[in-house]
Design an enzyme around this catalytic site. Structure first.
Site, mmCIF file in Angstrom:
data_model
loop_
_atom_site.group_PDB
_atom_site.id
_atom_site.type_symbol
_atom_site.label_atom_id
_atom_site.label_comp_id
_atom_site.label_asym_id
_atom_site.label_seq_id
_atom_site.Cartn_x
_atom_site.Cartn_y
_atom_site.Cartn_z
ATOM 1 N N GLU A 77 -25.423 26.204 -12.493
ATOM 2 C CA GLU A 77 -24.699 25.123 -11.828
ATOM 3 C C GLU A 77 -25.531 24.946 -10.357
ATOM 4 O O GLU A 77 -25.729 23.850 -10.070
ATOM 5 C CB GLU A 77 -23.070 25.541 -11.540
ATOM 6 C CG GLU A 77 -22.443 24.356 -10.836
ATOM 7 C CD GLU A 77 -21.537 24.741 -9.750
ATOM 8 O OE1 GLU A 77 -21.762 24.602 -8.717
ATOM 9 O OE2 GLU A 77 -20.658 25.652 -10.153
ATOM 10 N N HIS A 78 -25.862 25.983 -9.538
ATOM 11 C CA HIS A 78 -26.243 25.797 -8.388
ATOM 12 C C HIS A 78 -27.903 25.469 -8.665
ATOM 13 O O HIS A 78 -28.478 24.543 -7.927
ATOM 14 C CB HIS A 78 -26.544 27.251 -7.752
ATOM 15 C CG HIS A 78 -25.447 27.573 -7.045
ATOM 16 N ND1 HIS A 78 -25.290 27.613 -5.776
ATOM 17 C CD2 HIS A 78 -24.042 27.649 -7.420
ATOM 18 C CE1 HIS A 78 -23.990 28.214 -5.270
ATOM 19 N NE2 HIS A 78 -23.268 28.075 -6.224
ATOM 20 N N GLU A 154 -21.890 32.666 -0.656
ATOM 21 C CA GLU A 154 -20.627 32.066 -1.187
ATOM 22 C C GLU A 154 -19.828 33.262 -1.787
ATOM 23 O O GLU A 154 -18.476 33.048 -1.504
ATOM 24 C CB GLU A 154 -21.020 31.330 -2.488
ATOM 25 C CG GLU A 154 -19.746 30.629 -3.191
ATOM 26 C CD GLU A 154 -20.087 29.671 -4.379
ATOM 27 O OE1 GLU A 154 -19.359 28.906 -4.735
ATOM 28 O OE2 GLU A 154 -21.383 29.803 -4.794
#
Length: 478
Positions: A77-78, A154
Site C-alpha cells: 500500500e505504501h 508508523e
C-alpha cells in the site's frame, strides 16, 4: 429501490435508481474488471477508489506466497505511491496537490483500497494516475528500503498509543490463531524481515484485472469513466482483451476460532488504563447485522447510550466510553471500550459487562428503539452527503455483501428490528467467551469477578512481546 439489489458476478450490466434519485450503474468488463458508479444530482466533486479483496488476513507466512509475507499488504500500500515508469513519487503527489484534491490508501483485514477525491473536472486525471499506480508500480529497491523505515516509524507511533495497543491485543485475544487476530500493518519484526521479492510476488499475484473493483460516487459519468479507465489500464500494460472472470467473493460460512486469552494485560506506567471487553460477534452479511446496529446505538453509541450515561454521566468514571461491532466475511466481534484511571479499572470493567447482561435480561424500551432508529437514520443520511461514504458503500457492496442497499432500504430494515430481537442478540453476545484487553498500570487481580478465571492469561511488560510473556507463564498465545 424497494429492496436490496443483488450484484451477481456474472451480470455484465446493471442500472437502477437509489434513494435521493442517485443513479447506480455497474459494468463487468470482459477482462473481469468491475466498475460501479453512483451519480449524485447536484454534486460537484467525486471520490474514486481502486479496490482489491486482499487484506492482512490473506498473508500466508514469513516466506511469502501468492499473498506475500506478513505485512506485505500494508507494505505494498505504501509502495504504490513511490513511482511508476512514467511518474515519480513527487509527480504522483503533485498531480493531486495542484488541483486541491486528496489521495490516500487504506489496508484492512480483507481488502486494500487506493482512493482520491477531486472536483468533477479532475476526475479523469484521478482515473489516469490511480490506474498508473495500480498497474505499473516499480517497487524500486531504494524506495523499498526507505519505506521500510517509514513503516517502522508508523508502527512505533501506533505502539506508543495505548488505545491502539489495547485494540490490537483485543483482536489477538478474541480471534486467537485465526488470521483476523493478526495486526493489519504487521509488526516491527515482520516488516524488518519483509523482502522486495515477497512484496512483488504479492503485487503480481493479486493486482490483476479479475481482482480490480473500481467504485466512484458524486459527479461522475459512468460511460466516460469506464472508457477512461480502460485507456488508463491499457496504458499500464494490461491486456483487457483477454477474457477473465471476477475472483469469487469470500465464502460467508462462519469460521471457527478459539479465544487466545481471557485476560491480556500490557503493563505500562500510564495515567490511564485503556480497557476493552470483547466477545465473538458475527459476519458482516449476517441477517442480524441490523439488529446489532440498533443494539449498539442503544448500548454504547452516542451521549444518550446506556454506557455513556452509566459510566460517565452518573458515575464520572471515564471520559471516553463506547461500544462497537466489527464484521468480516465469516466472523465478527462485539466490543466495549473505556479509558479510566488504574484504580477504577476493575469497577469500570464490572459495569461494562454488567450493562450488557442487564440489556440481555431486561431488554430495551420502545423509547430506546425509536431513539436508535432516529439516530441511525440521521447518521446515515448525513454520512451520505459525502461522496467518500458513497464510494466506500459501493466497494463494500461489491466485495463483501454481494448486494447494494440504499438509505431507504436500510431504514426499513432498521425499523423492522424489535425489542425482542435486541434482547435475544444481547443474550447471545453476553453468553460468548469474554476477553479483556488492558494497557496500563493494573494487575490481573483487578479483574477478578469479571474475567473468566479458567481462561488463559497473557501478560506483557513494557518492551516484552506478548508471546514471550505468555511462554514464561506457560500459556498458549497467537
Amino acid at each position: 429501490m424497494n429492496s436490496a439489489v443483488a450484484l451477481p458476478l456474472e451480470t455484465t450490466e446493471l442500472s437502477f435508481r437509489a434513494a435521493g434519485d442517485s443513479l447506480v450503474r455497474r459494468t463487468l468488463l470482459p477482462s473481469g474488471v468491475r466498475v460501479l458508479t453512483e451519480a449524485v444530482p447536484g454534486a460537484r466533486s467525486a471520490t474514486i477508489g481502486y479496490w482489491v479483496a486482499v487484506g492482512s488476513r490473506d498473508e500466508s507466512g514469513p516466506h511469502g506466497t501468492s499473498a506475500g509475507s506478513y505485512g506485505s499488504t500494508h507494505f505494498l500500500e505504501h509502495l504504490l505511491f513511490k513511482g511508476t515508469p512514467t511518474r515519480t513519487a513527487l509527480d504522483l503527489a503533485v498531480a493531486f496537490d495542484e488541483v486541491g484534491g486528496e489521495h490516500n490508501a487504506l489496508t484492512a483485514k480483507e481488502y486494500t483500497c487506493y482512493y482520491a477525491k477531486v472536483q468533477d473536472r479532475d476526475l479523469g486525471m484521478a482515473v489516469d494516475v490511480l490506474a498508473d499506480m495500480f498497474t505499473s508500480s516499480t517497487l524500486d529497491p531504494v524506495e523499498f528500503e526507505n519505506e521500510r523505515g517509514v513503516i517502522l516509524e508508523e508502527l512505533g507511533m501506533a505502539g506508543d498509543d495505548p488505545a491502539d495497543v489495547a485494540g490490537e491485543r483485543l483482536f489477538e485475544s478474541v480471534f486467537g490463531d485465526h488470521p483476523l487476530g493478526r495486526p493489519i500493518g504487521g509488526n516491527p519484526d515482520t516488516i524488518r524481515a519483509a523482502t522486495r521479492d515477497a512484496v512483488h510476488e504479492h503485487y503480481r499475484a493479486n493486482y490483476r484485472p479479475q481482482d480490480l473493483v473500481v467504485t466512484a460516487a458524486g459527479a461522475v459519468d459512468h460511460d466516460a469513466l469506464v472508457a477512461r479507465l480502460q485507456d488508463g489500464l491499457t496504458a499500464g500494460g494490461w491486456d483487457l482483451g483477454v477474457a477473465g472472470s471476477p475472483v469469487p467473493r469470500r465464502v460467508g460460512v462462519p469460521t471457527s476460532y478459539s479465544r487466545a486469552a481471557a485476560l491480556n494485560l500490557t503493563h505500562r506506567p500510564n495515567e490511564q488504563v485503556n480497557l476493552f471487553l470483547g466477545m465473538p460477534g458475527f459476519a458482516a452479511g449476517n441477517d442480524r447485522r441490523h439488529t446489532l446496529s440498533v443494539l449498539n446505538a442503544i448500548f454504547g453509541a452516542g451521549m444518550s447510550s446506556r454506557l455513556f450515561q452509566e459510566v460517565r454521566e452518573r458515575r464520572g468514571l471515564a471520559y471516553s466510553v463506547y461500544s462497537f461491532g466489527a464484521g468480516y466475511s465469516d466472523a465478527g466481534m462485539f466490543a466495549m471500550y473505556a479509558g479510566c484511571t488504574p484504580g477504577k479499572a476493575g469497577e469500570v470493567a464490572k459495569i461494562l459487562r454488567g450493562e450488557l447482561e442487564r440489556l440481555a435480561e431486561h431488554g430495551v424500551t420502545d423509547v430506546e428503539l425509536r431513539r436508535a432508529s432516529g439516530q441511525l437514520g440521521g447518521a446515515s443520511a448525513l454520512a451520505l452527503e459525502d461522496s467518500d461514504t458513497r464510494m466506500s458503500r459501493l466497494g463494500r457492496a461489491e466485495l463483501t455483501l454481494g448486494e447494494f442497499t440504499d438509505l431507504d432500504e436500510g431504514l426499513r430494515r432498521i425499523a423492522a428490528v424489535t425489542a425482542e430481537d435486541v434482547a435475544a442478540l444481547a443474550a447471545d453476545l453476553a453468553a460468548g467467551p469474554l476477553s479483556i484487553a488492558a494497557v496500563g498500570a493494573v494487575g490481573a487481580e483487578v479483574f477478578d469477578g469479571v474475567a473468566d478465571p479458567s481462561g488463559p492469561v497473557v501478560e506483557e511488560s513494557a518492551g516484552v512481546a506478548p508471546a514471550a510473556a505468555a511462554a514464561r507463564a506457560g500459556e498458549a498465545h497467537a
